[in-house]
Design an enzyme around this catalytic site. Structure first.
Site, PDB file in Angstrom:
ATOM      1  CD  GLU A  25      -1.009   0.706   3.646  1.00 54.32           C
ATOM      2  OE1 GLU A  25      -1.424   1.874   3.476  1.00 54.32           O
ATOM      3  OE2 GLU A  25      -1.202   0.066   4.701  1.00 54.32           O
ATOM      4  CE  LYS A 159       0.205   1.673  14.888  1.00 51.63           C
ATOM      5  NZ  LYS A 159       0.074   1.843  13.447  1.00 51.63           N
TER       6      LYS A 159
HETATM    7  N1  PSU Z   1      -3.316   1.375  10.857  1.00 51.17           N
HETATM    8  C1  PSU Z   1      -2.005   1.330  11.132  1.00 51.17           C
HETATM    9  N2  PSU Z   1      -1.142   1.927  10.255  1.00 51.17           N
HETATM   10  C2  PSU Z   1      -1.567   2.533   9.109  1.00 51.17           C
HETATM   11  C3  PSU Z   1      -2.952   2.544   8.829  1.00 51.17           C
HETATM   12  C4  PSU Z   1      -3.784   1.943   9.721  1.00 51.17           C
HETATM   13  O1  PSU Z   1      -1.620   0.773  12.139  1.00 51.17           O
HETATM   14  O2  PSU Z   1      -0.752   3.069   8.350  1.00 51.17           O
HETATM   15  C5  PSU Z   1      -3.440   3.162   7.548  1.00 51.17           C
HETATM   16  C6  PSU Z   1      -3.739   2.074   6.506  1.00 51.17           C
HETATM   17  O3  PSU Z   1      -3.495   2.579   5.215  1.00 51.17           O
HETATM   18  C7  PSU Z   1      -5.221   1.841   6.707  1.00 51.17           C
HETATM   19  C8  PSU Z   1      -5.712   3.227   7.013  1.00 51.17           C
HETATM   20  O4  PSU Z   1      -5.885   1.301   5.576  1.00 51.17           O
HETATM   21  O5  PSU Z   1      -4.691   3.799   7.811  1.00 51.17           O
HETATM   22  C9  PSU Z   1      -7.030   3.199   7.744  1.00 51.17           C
HETATM   23  O6  PSU Z   1      -7.509   4.492   7.887  1.00 51.17           O
HETATM   24  P1  PSU Z   1      -8.967   4.739   8.480  1.00 51.17           P
HETATM   25  O7  PSU Z   1      -8.876   4.359   9.922  1.00 51.17           O
HETATM   26  O8  PSU Z   1      -9.196   6.218   8.276  1.00 51.17           O
HETATM   27  O9  PSU Z   1      -9.909   3.899   7.692  1.00 51.17           O
END
Ligand code: PSU
Ligand code: MN
Length: 303
Positions: A25, A159
């Protein structure tokens, strides 16, 4: 679709010849780490995949095209350009229409990987159900994508900025298998355990590949979570990191951070509060996931 999808020659060749390919990604490049570590770590992930004998396909939106496999110039451009918007599923159409750049989240990377015919994707952590989601409705689009799109995602769990229990409930409701890679525990990114279990212990890349193939043969739509714990030597002290995460989540709330800014805000707050120690763990767990993704992709090609 071909007008918007641009697959690099080596990724295309690998796919045509049924060689293993692993997607990566780009939100992690634009929003997960700062320059120059973001580029170094993106390159190292690609190297780990090549070392295992698979082809990496870093996915990003550049100039209104969904790129599958970035050239060195494209990766350097992406890693040095500031304020590339985070692109989730809902953002894709407008980003392409405006010929903009977009950093692909787990959701969008899965979607684009699937359009390109890639079945395995390695990342750090997935998005999930946020704490207090019953008030905020904040559930990452990653989970809906996992429910619908046929790509297996190798990650180090989620996390604890999230409500991990609710995240697992959501995945269960939507029929997404959560498989531990050689573990019974669902890992919590910086630590090997979260207090929650996985549905199945995938004891080898071979058995996981077999499950992916069977799911496909049966037409069971949706992705799979392959939860691969951070190697012990890089894992962080649980009490230390959880204290920091709680503070980062409280800071986001008290500063009124909302929507797609929440996850990047919390990630950078964790980085500041650990004085950079979290980044070291973060990098190594991603390399480890890249490596396991390649092993699974290789087994899948044999079936
Ligand atoms: N969680 C992590 N590291 C990240 C992300 C999530 O521990 O870098 C990034 C990933 O790209 C994930 C996105 O798809 O954040 C999710 O964002 P949101 O919570 O806004 O959907
Ligand atoms: Mn969200």
């Amino acid at each position: 679709m071909l007008e918007y999808l641009d697959i690099s020659p080596d990724v295309k060749k690998a796919l045509d010849e049924n060689k293993p390919v692993v997607a990566l990604e780009s939100t992690i490049i634009s929003h997960g780490m700062a320059y120059p570590e973001n580029i170094e770590s993106a390159k190292r992930c690609e190297e780990e995949i090549r070392k295992e004998g698979a082809i990496p396909a870093t996915i990003a939106i550049i100039g209104g095209k969904m790129k599958v496999g970035l050239s060195e110039d494209e990766l350097n451009y992406f890693g040095t350009t500031k304020n590339i918007p985070k692109a989730s599923r809902r953002d894709i159409a407008m980003i392409l229409a405006n010929k903009m750049d977009g950093a692909t989240t787990v959701a969008t990377t899965m979607l684009i990987a699937s359009l390109a015919g890639i079945k395995v994707f390695a990342t750090g952590g997935i998005g999930g159900v946020h704490r207090k989601a019953q008030e905020s409705f904040d559930i990452s689009a990653d989970l809906m994508e996992l429910a619908n799109t046929n790509v297996a995602v190798v990650c180090a769990g989620a996390k604890s900025i999230l409500d991990i229990g609710l995240t697992l409930e959501y995945l269960e409701t939507h029929g997404v298998p959560v498989i531990g890679y050689k573990t019974d525990d669902f890992p919590a990114f910086y630590t090997r355990k979260s207090g929650f279990s996985v549905d199945y212990n995938g004891e080898s890349a071979e058995i996981i590949a077999k499950a992916i193939k069977i799911k496909e043969d049966l037409g069971l739509n949706g992705g799979m979570v392959i939860a691969n714990p951070i190697p012990s030597e890089y894992a962080m002290d649980e009490d230390f990191i959880n204290g920091i995460i709680n503070k980062a989540v409280d800071d986001a709330e008290s500063q009124g951070i909302r929507g797609k800014n929440i996850t990047p805000f919390i990630l950078s707050a964790i980085y500041e509060l650990t004085e950079g120690k979290s980044l070291y763990a973060n990098k190594h767990l991603v390399y480890n996931n890249a490596c396991v993704g390649a092993k699974i992709a290789k087994e899948l090609c044999k079936l």
